[in-house]
Motif scaffolding. Structure first.
Motif, PDB file in Angstrom:
ATOM      1  N   ILE A 126       0.994  -1.017   0.009  1.00  0.00           N
ATOM      2  CA  ILE A 126      -0.083  -0.079   0.035  1.00  0.00           C
ATOM      3  C   ILE A 126       0.966   1.329   0.105  1.00  0.00           C
ATOM      4  N   SER A 127       2.034   1.149   0.779  1.00  0.00           N
ATOM      5  CA  SER A 127       2.922   2.400   0.677  1.00  0.00           C
ATOM      6  C   SER A 127       3.661   2.726  -0.573  1.00  0.00           C
ATOM      7  N   GLY A 128       3.747   1.441  -1.169  1.00  0.00           N
ATOM      8  CA  GLY A 128       4.379   1.490  -2.757  1.00  0.00           C
ATOM      9  C   GLY A 128       3.362   2.199  -3.484  1.00  0.00           C
ATOM     10  N   ILE A 129       2.123   1.796  -3.524  1.00  0.00           N
ATOM     11  CA  ILE A 129       1.136   2.278  -4.372  1.00  0.00           C
ATOM     12  C   ILE A 129       0.810   3.759  -4.102  1.00  0.00           C
ATOM     13  N   GLN A 130       0.700   4.338  -2.566  1.00  0.00           N
ATOM     14  CA  GLN A 130       0.692   5.631  -2.576  1.00  0.00           C
ATOM     15  C   GLN A 130       1.983   6.415  -3.186  1.00  0.00           C
ATOM     16  N   SER A 131       3.079   5.931  -3.087  1.00  0.00           N
ATOM     17  CA  SER A 131       4.282   6.701  -3.620  1.00  0.00           C
ATOM     18  C   SER A 131       4.237   6.667  -5.021  1.00  0.00           C
ATOM     19  N   GLN A 132       3.838   5.663  -5.763  1.00  0.00           N
ATOM     20  CA  GLN A 132       3.494   5.598  -7.223  1.00  0.00           C
ATOM     21  C   GLN A 132       2.286   6.692  -7.501  1.00  0.00           C
ATOM     22  N   LEU A 133       1.384   6.761  -6.751  1.00  0.00           N
ATOM     23  CA  LEU A 133       0.105   7.812  -7.052  1.00  0.00           C
ATOM     24  C   LEU A 133       0.911   9.270  -6.991  1.00  0.00           C
ATOM     25  N   GLN A 134       1.485   9.462  -5.896  1.00  0.00           N
ATOM     26  CA  GLN A 134       2.113  10.894  -5.725  1.00  0.00           C
ATOM     27  C   GLN A 134       2.943  11.352  -6.807  1.00  0.00           C
ATOM     28  N   SER A 135       3.822  10.351  -7.406  1.00  0.00           N
ATOM     29  CA  SER A 135       4.991  10.482  -8.355  1.00  0.00           C
ATOM     30  C   SER A 135       4.019  10.568  -9.931  1.00  0.00           C
ATOM     31  N   GLY A 136       2.752  10.205  -9.629  1.00  0.00           N
ATOM     32  CA  GLY A 136       2.100  10.263 -11.144  1.00  0.00           C
ATOM     33  C   GLY A 136       2.177   9.156 -11.864  1.00  0.00           C
ATOM     34  N   ASP A 137       2.682   7.819 -11.431  1.00  0.00           N
ATOM     35  CA  ASP A 137       2.610   6.822 -11.995  1.00  0.00           C
ATOM     36  C   ASP A 137       1.177   5.977 -12.066  1.00  0.00           C
ATOM     37  N   LEU A 138       0.278   6.353 -12.736  1.00  0.00           N
ATOM     38  CA  LEU A 138      -1.072   5.744 -12.578  1.00  0.00           C
ATOM     39  C   LEU A 138      -1.067   4.293 -13.153  1.00  0.00           C
ATOM     40  N   LYS A 139      -0.165   3.970 -14.090  1.00  0.00           N
ATOM     41  CA  LYS A 139      -0.069   2.724 -14.660  1.00  0.00           C
ATOM     42  C   LYS A 139       0.528   1.722 -13.639  1.00  0.00           C
ATOM     43  N   GLY A 140       1.544   2.075 -13.194  1.00  0.00           N
ATOM     44  CA  GLY A 140       2.360   1.273 -11.974  1.00  0.00           C
ATOM     45  C   GLY A 140       1.302   1.050 -10.993  1.00  0.00           C
ATOM     46  N   SER A 141       0.796   2.037 -10.507  1.00  0.00           N
ATOM     47  CA  SER A 141      -0.177   1.971  -9.226  1.00  0.00           C
ATOM     48  C   SER A 141      -1.290   0.977  -9.674  1.00  0.00           C
ATOM     49  N   LEU A 142      -1.957   1.019 -10.750  1.00  0.00           N
ATOM     50  CA  LEU A 142      -2.955   0.025 -11.164  1.00  0.00           C
ATOM     51  C   LEU A 142      -2.571  -1.419 -11.461  1.00  0.00           C
ATOM     52  N   SER A 143      -1.302  -1.623 -11.744  1.00  0.00           N
ATOM     53  CA  SER A 143      -0.593  -2.796 -12.121  1.00  0.00           C
ATOM     54  C   SER A 143      -0.422  -3.442 -10.552  1.00  0.00           C
ATOM     55  N   SER A 144      -0.164  -2.622  -9.478  1.00  0.00           N
ATOM     56  CA  SER A 144       0.463  -2.973  -8.246  1.00  0.00           C
ATOM     57  C   SER A 144      -0.907  -3.517  -7.475  1.00  0.00           C
ATOM     58  N   LEU A 145      -2.107  -2.628  -7.790  1.00  0.00           N
ATOM     59  CA  LEU A 145      -3.319  -3.155  -6.997  1.00  0.00           C
ATOM     60  C   LEU A 145      -3.923  -4.450  -7.538  1.00  0.00           C
ATOM     61  N   MET A 146      -3.536  -4.885  -8.951  1.00  0.00           N
ATOM     62  CA  MET A 146      -3.974  -6.122  -9.591  1.00  0.00           C
ATOM     63  C   MET A 146      -3.236  -7.251  -8.980  1.00  0.00           C
ATOM     64  N   THR A 147      -1.904  -6.729  -8.740  1.00  0.00           N
ATOM     65  CA  THR A 147      -0.861  -8.005  -7.981  1.00  0.00           C
ATOM     66  C   THR A 147      -1.401  -8.338  -6.656  1.00  0.00           C
ATOM     67  N   VAL A 148      -1.714  -7.094  -6.003  1.00  0.00           N
ATOM     68  CA  VAL A 148      -2.284  -7.270  -4.633  1.00  0.00           C
ATOM     69  C   VAL A 148      -3.379  -8.181  -4.415  1.00  0.00           C
ATOM     70  N   GLY A 149      -4.454  -8.055  -5.642  1.00  0.00           N
ATOM     71  CA  GLY A 149      -5.669  -9.033  -5.607  1.00  0.00           C
ATOM     72  C   GLY A 149      -5.059 -10.443  -5.895  1.00  0.00           C
ATOM     73  N   ASP A 150      -4.097 -10.349  -6.968  1.00  0.00           N
ATOM     74  CA  ASP A 150      -3.777 -11.946  -7.620  1.00  0.00           C
ATOM     75  C   ASP A 150      -2.988 -12.660  -6.218  1.00  0.00           C
ATOM     76  N   ASP A 151      -2.281 -11.841  -5.462  1.00  0.00           N
ATOM     77  CA  ASP A 151      -1.741 -12.514  -4.123  1.00  0.00           C
ATOM     78  C   ASP A 151      -2.702 -12.931  -3.321  1.00  0.00           C
ATOM     79  N   GLU A 152      -3.760 -12.257  -2.854  1.00  0.00           N
ATOM     80  CA  GLU A 152      -4.736 -12.607  -2.003  1.00  0.00           C
ATOM     81  C   GLU A 152      -5.709 -13.828  -2.450  1.00  0.00           C
ATOM     82  N   ALA A 153      -5.754 -14.016  -3.995  1.00  0.00           N
ATOM     83  CA  ALA A 153      -6.473 -15.096  -4.302  1.00  0.00           C
ATOM     84  C   ALA A 153      -5.835 -16.514  -4.153  1.00  0.00           C
TER      85      ALA A 153
END
Length: 235
Positions: free
Chosen positions: A181-208
């Protein structure tokens, strides 16, 4: 070119007859007792085009008012007065006085007329000073910002104790999620929207897979317990 003296006097007389001396008085009441309480004030027509001062007994005179329609008001520092509509006609009749509400059109003419000479009264007294409010501790804690600050402070003190009492596996999972979550927040602050979305998808894939593995472990434990109970029955 010089005008005859007689014609000049006729013109002066005509000018004086066309103008009117508007008279009235201010009626003292509980809002304004006398001239001392009223202070520096004057009665004006149309925001000061013509005006007259107020005497000790409350009387006023606005001299040489041409024929027309005017709005009469009182300019006072500490008091609010009613406004009137004044219609001065070309004839020798007395002016027509009517109540007036600020902001309303002058036409159509209101059917209500007031007597002449004019009488004005104070409607209210202005209060420019407000009493300072005392400190209210309960009101301070009712503020949403203060509640958020208190909640954040409580969580800062409680979180270490909660983490000490956590199961080691749960603690590792919590730290892993917090890092992601900290990494996603830092990516959003830096403007890396694509990287933050991919990180969110990996979080969901890890939880499944984790949930699936948990279900498989539960099924294996249930099947093992059933096999043991069957063996025990055969014996």
């Amino acid at each position: 070119m010089h005008l005859p003296r007689s014609l000049f006097f006729l013109l002066c007389a005509a000018c004086t007859t066309l103008a009117f001396d508007l008279k009235g008085r201010i009626q003292w009441n509980e809002h304004c007792n006398d001239l001392g309480e009223l202070g520096q004030a004057k009665v004006v027509l149309d925001d000061g085009k013509l005006y007259g001062g107020v005497t000790q007994d409350g009387g006023f005179t606005i001299r040489n008012v041409p024929s027309g329609t005017y709005i009469m008001s009182v300019v006072a520092h500490d008091h609010v007065f009613q406004q009137l509509r004044v219609d001065i006609l070309d004839t020798d009749t007395l002016p027509e006085i009517r109540p007036y509400t600020p902001g309303t059109p002058l036409s159509p003419v209101a059917p209500v007329t007031l007597p002449y000479p004019i009488t004005l009264a104070a409607l209210s007294k202005l209060d420019y000073y407000t009493q300072q409010q005392a400190f209210n501790l309960l009101g301070m804690f009712q503020s949403p910002m203060m509640l958020m600050m208190l909640f954040g402070g409580v969580m800062v003190f409680i979180t270490p104790y909660l983490m000490k009492n956590m199961d080691p596996d749960t603690l590792k999972d919590f730290e892993k999620r917090h890092a992601k979550i900290s990494g996603i927040q830092s990516q959003l602050q830096s403007g890396d929207l694509k990287g933050s979305l991919s990180s969110l998808m990996t979080v969901g894939d890890d939880e499944a897979p984790a949930a699936a593995s948990g279900r498989q472990d539960a099924k294996q434990s249930q099947s093992g317990s059933r096999q043991r109970t069957g063996k025990n029955r055969k014996r």
